[in-house]
Motif scaffolding. Structure first.
Motif, PDB file in Angstrom:
ATOM      1  N   ARG A 161      31.885  41.274  41.260  1.00 54.23           N
ATOM      2  CA  ARG A 161      33.179  40.596  41.361  1.00 54.23           C
ATOM      3  C   ARG A 161      33.975  40.700  40.070  1.00 54.23           C
ATOM      4  O   ARG A 161      35.197  40.815  40.107  1.00 54.23           O
ATOM      5  CB  ARG A 161      32.970  39.149  41.775  1.00 54.23           C
ATOM      6  N   TYR A 184      43.643  45.174  41.180  1.00 54.22           N
ATOM      7  CA  TYR A 184      43.065  44.439  42.308  1.00 54.22           C
ATOM      8  C   TYR A 184      43.942  43.242  42.679  1.00 54.22           C
ATOM      9  O   TYR A 184      44.162  42.954  43.855  1.00 54.22           O
ATOM     10  CB  TYR A 184      41.658  43.975  41.947  1.00 54.22           C
ATOM     11  N   LYS A 233      35.845  44.055  39.904  1.00 55.84           N
ATOM     12  CA  LYS A 233      37.035  44.153  40.755  1.00 55.84           C
ATOM     13  C   LYS A 233      38.239  43.415  40.186  1.00 55.84           C
ATOM     14  O   LYS A 233      39.367  43.704  40.556  1.00 55.84           O
ATOM     15  CB  LYS A 233      36.742  43.568  42.135  1.00 55.84           C
TER      16      LYS A 233
END
Length: 196
Positions: A106, A114, A109
């Motif tokens: 996570r 993103y 990203k």
């Protein structure tokens, strides 16, 4: 109206243009804390967040705070000065995963591309030495009425996004360096010190 716009901006990062070259490559040693992927952070997310007293300067007010077993999120705002229509806001989202690999995935990203769809070149960010991983990004809206500064950090199973936004009044342009690397880096160190 401006307060509503700021809160909306803090909740959802809008379309942006990345501002110039702020470095890249090697970590910046100016902001440094120790992280450890072999020792999970056990504290609840609500124990890993900021207080108004942690923020630089004065006149900050907490707008909202939400916490549960996996996430804590806070929004702060203030006018930049008594004579200006500029407004600043800070949003901090701290998330706790059960495993390091989930936090790593996570964290990887979480970047302007993103969050906003904006392509980010390697030389438009700077790696810092906070926790196990940390990265700083700075960009400006196309009309230059808003600057956004993102610091993402990870240590073991915890990762966070610290977004610092400065907004001008109507047709008031904001300098790209309205929030310095030193300001957001120091605040990032403060956040991470609560984790360990």
């Amino acid at each position: 109206m401006q307060r509503r716009t700021l809160l909306s901006t803090l909740s959802t990062v809008g379309a942006v243009t990345i501002v110039g070259c702020i470095g890249g490559g090697d970590e910046d040693p100016q902001f440094s804390t120790e992280g450890n992927d072999s020792e999970l952070i056990q504290s609840a997310p609500e124990e890993l967040i900021l207080t108004v007293e942690d923020l630089p300067g004065n006149r900050w007010k907490q707008q909202s705070s939400v916490a549960n077993q996996r996430i804590a999120r806070q929004v702060f705002r203030r006018p930049t000065s008594q004579d200006s229509t500029e407004t600043e806001g800070i949003i901090l989202s701290v998330k706790k995963a059960t495993e390091v690999s989930t936090a790593e995935e996570r964290y990887a990203k979480m970047n302007p591309e993103y969050l906003t769809g904006q392509t980010v070149e390697p030389d438009e960010s700077r790696e810092l030495a906070i926790g196990v991983e940390s990265m700083f990004y700075a960009w400006q809206s196309e009309n230059q009425e808003e600057t956004q500064n993102l610091l993402k950090m990870r240590d073991a199973n915890v990762f966070c996004r610290l977004l610092w936004v400065v907004m001008g009044g109507p047709e008031e342009s904001i300098p790209a360096d309205s929030v310095t690397l030193e300001q957001i880096g120091t605040l990032g160190v403060t956040v991470h010190q609560k984790w360990r």
